[in-house]
Enzyme design. Sequence first.
Site, PDB file in Angstrom:
ATOM      1  CG  HIS A   1      -0.921   3.358   4.921  1.00  0.00           C
ATOM      2  ND1 HIS A   1      -2.257   2.411   5.979  1.00  0.00           N
ATOM      3  CD2 HIS A   1      -0.976   2.919   3.933  1.00  0.00           C
ATOM      4  CE1 HIS A   1      -2.630   1.670   5.623  1.00  0.00           C
ATOM      5  NE2 HIS A   1      -1.541   1.525   4.098  1.00  0.00           N
TER       6      HIS A   1
ATOM      7  CG  ASP B   1      -2.562   5.079   8.556  1.00  0.00           C
ATOM      8  OD1 ASP B   1      -1.271   5.086   9.009  1.00  0.00           O
ATOM      9  OD2 ASP B   1      -3.555   4.413   7.410  1.00  0.00           O
TER      10      ASP B   1
ATOM     11  CB  SER C   1      -0.620  -0.141   1.033  1.00  0.00           C
ATOM     12  OG  SER C   1      -0.373   0.111   2.949  1.00  0.00           O
TER      13      SER C   1
END
Length: 284
Positions: free
Chosen positions: A256, A253, A57
């Site tokens: 990321h 979070d 990601s």
Amino acid sequence: MKPAARRPLLLCALAAAAALSFLLVAPPPPLASLLLAFPASPYAGGPKLVFLLAGQSNMAGRGLAPSPLPPPFRPHPRVLRLAASRRWAVAAPPLHADIDTHKACGLGPAMPFAHRLLAGGAESSGLVLGLVPCAVGGTRIWMWAKGEPLYEAAVARARAALAAGGGTLGAVLWFQGESDTIELDDATAYGGRMERLVHDLRADLGIPDLLVIQVGLASGEGNYTDIVREAQKNIELPNVVLVDAMGLPLRDDQLHLSTEAQLRLGVESNDKYHHSLGIFYCRV
């Protein structure tokens, strides 16, 4: 976690990888919104300096896109991307919108990398850059092994990129490993799997000295981030270099990279590219 308990998770991961890799291998049906987002380029048929974007990601990009976009993330006529349809178009974030389709993609490091490369003289030379998105969020490194759908799709897209106008594969930009921090056996196997991946990519693409720029983890999903980071720092292969993301700002979070971090990572990756293998300019 006991093997029996892990089996459903592995089956789910395999199913997800197979479904996502289909989008990489097979051209999807026409999507009007994506065609508008990624317009055709007059440079599509010419030679390019190509970069394969792979991993999970943080390579696909989860950085929030402010409005207006900062200049390093804006489209440039000489920066192209290979869409899921294997059609060259002007690159514009999110680069992985039609690749990593199970999550909302944002800003990653590739656009700042490309802008930095152009600012370093590539634009005046007339060079065209080709970005080939292949990253899929949540994937473990074993899912990128030779024979697995994601690996085969990435190799197929790299070959298609070089066939569509020619050019040279300048480097693989690899940002992956957060998912391998969850279980100890994945973390301890990471170094060997990464070295195998590099060997296989070089053999299948026919580039023995292919540069791989890997990003040292800034975060992890589990408790074994330090083990994966040590494995990344101790890869003993030529032309495999590390850009360390540790210390770059994370989103809320804590997994990321933020938009600011992705910009800095793109710039630092380009500096590493120049330092490691600037010779690729004369090979296009």
